[in-house]
Motif scaffolding. Structure first.
Motif, PDB file in Angstrom:
ATOM      1  N   THR A 280       6.539  35.407  53.277  1.00 53.14           N
ATOM      2  CA  THR A 280       7.367  36.011  54.314  1.00 53.14           C
ATOM      3  C   THR A 280       8.298  34.918  54.820  1.00 53.14           C
ATOM      4  O   THR A 280       7.852  33.963  55.452  1.00 53.14           O
ATOM      5  CB  THR A 280       6.500  36.545  55.481  1.00 53.14           C
ATOM      6  OG1 THR A 280       5.601  37.520  54.978  1.00 53.14           O
ATOM      7  CG2 THR A 280       7.356  37.170  56.561  1.00 53.14           C
ATOM      8  N   GLY A 281       9.581  35.024  54.495  1.00 49.81           N
ATOM      9  CA  GLY A 281      10.525  33.964  54.855  1.00 49.81           C
ATOM     10  C   GLY A 281      10.130  32.690  54.142  1.00 49.81           C
ATOM     11  O   GLY A 281       9.932  32.679  52.934  1.00 49.81           O
ATOM     12  N   ASN A 282       9.964  31.606  54.903  1.00 56.13           N
ATOM     13  CA  ASN A 282       9.539  30.329  54.328  1.00 56.13           C
ATOM     14  C   ASN A 282       8.046  30.103  54.462  1.00 56.13           C
ATOM     15  O   ASN A 282       7.562  28.994  54.235  1.00 56.13           O
ATOM     16  CB  ASN A 282      10.297  29.171  54.999  1.00 56.13           C
ATOM     17  CG  ASN A 282      11.755  29.161  54.626  1.00 56.13           C
ATOM     18  OD1 ASN A 282      12.118  29.530  53.514  1.00 56.13           O
ATOM     19  ND2 ASN A 282      12.607  28.762  55.551  1.00 56.13           N
ATOM     20  N   SER A 283       7.303  31.120  54.865  1.00 56.21           N
ATOM     21  CA  SER A 283       5.866  30.972  55.102  1.00 56.21           C
ATOM     22  C   SER A 283       5.055  31.715  54.049  1.00 56.21           C
ATOM     23  O   SER A 283       5.512  32.685  53.463  1.00 56.21           O
ATOM     24  CB  SER A 283       5.495  31.526  56.472  1.00 56.21           C
ATOM     25  OG  SER A 283       6.157  30.823  57.493  1.00 56.21           O
TER      26      SER A 283
END
Length: 73
Positions: free
Chosen positions: A8-11
């Protein structure tokens, strides 16, 4: 029990199954702690941290009337 890692995004995200969340006694918005030892990870409910701003706000709310009375004296 296995879960899938997701991005999710950069995670990287894991989903905690409801029964595990209930066993931890955790609620949405609470912190969860990851403790590692070698290649083992323990997931547990984090100990609450002292939040000065929150405690000050609680005290101000609790003693609001008393503080107002002191100002008037």
């Amino acid at each position: 029990m296995n879960v899938i890692l997701r991005k999710t995004g950069n995670s990287t995200v894991i989903t905690i199954p409801s029964n595990i969340k209930e066993m931890l006694g955790a609620e949405i918005g609470e912190e969860i702690e990851f403790v590692t030892s070698g290649n083992t990870v323990i997931i547990r409910k984090a100990e609450p941290r002292f939040n000065f701003d929150k405690e000050l706000e609680n005290a101000m709310t609790q003693y609001d009337e008393l503080l107002k009375e002191l100002v008037d004296k």
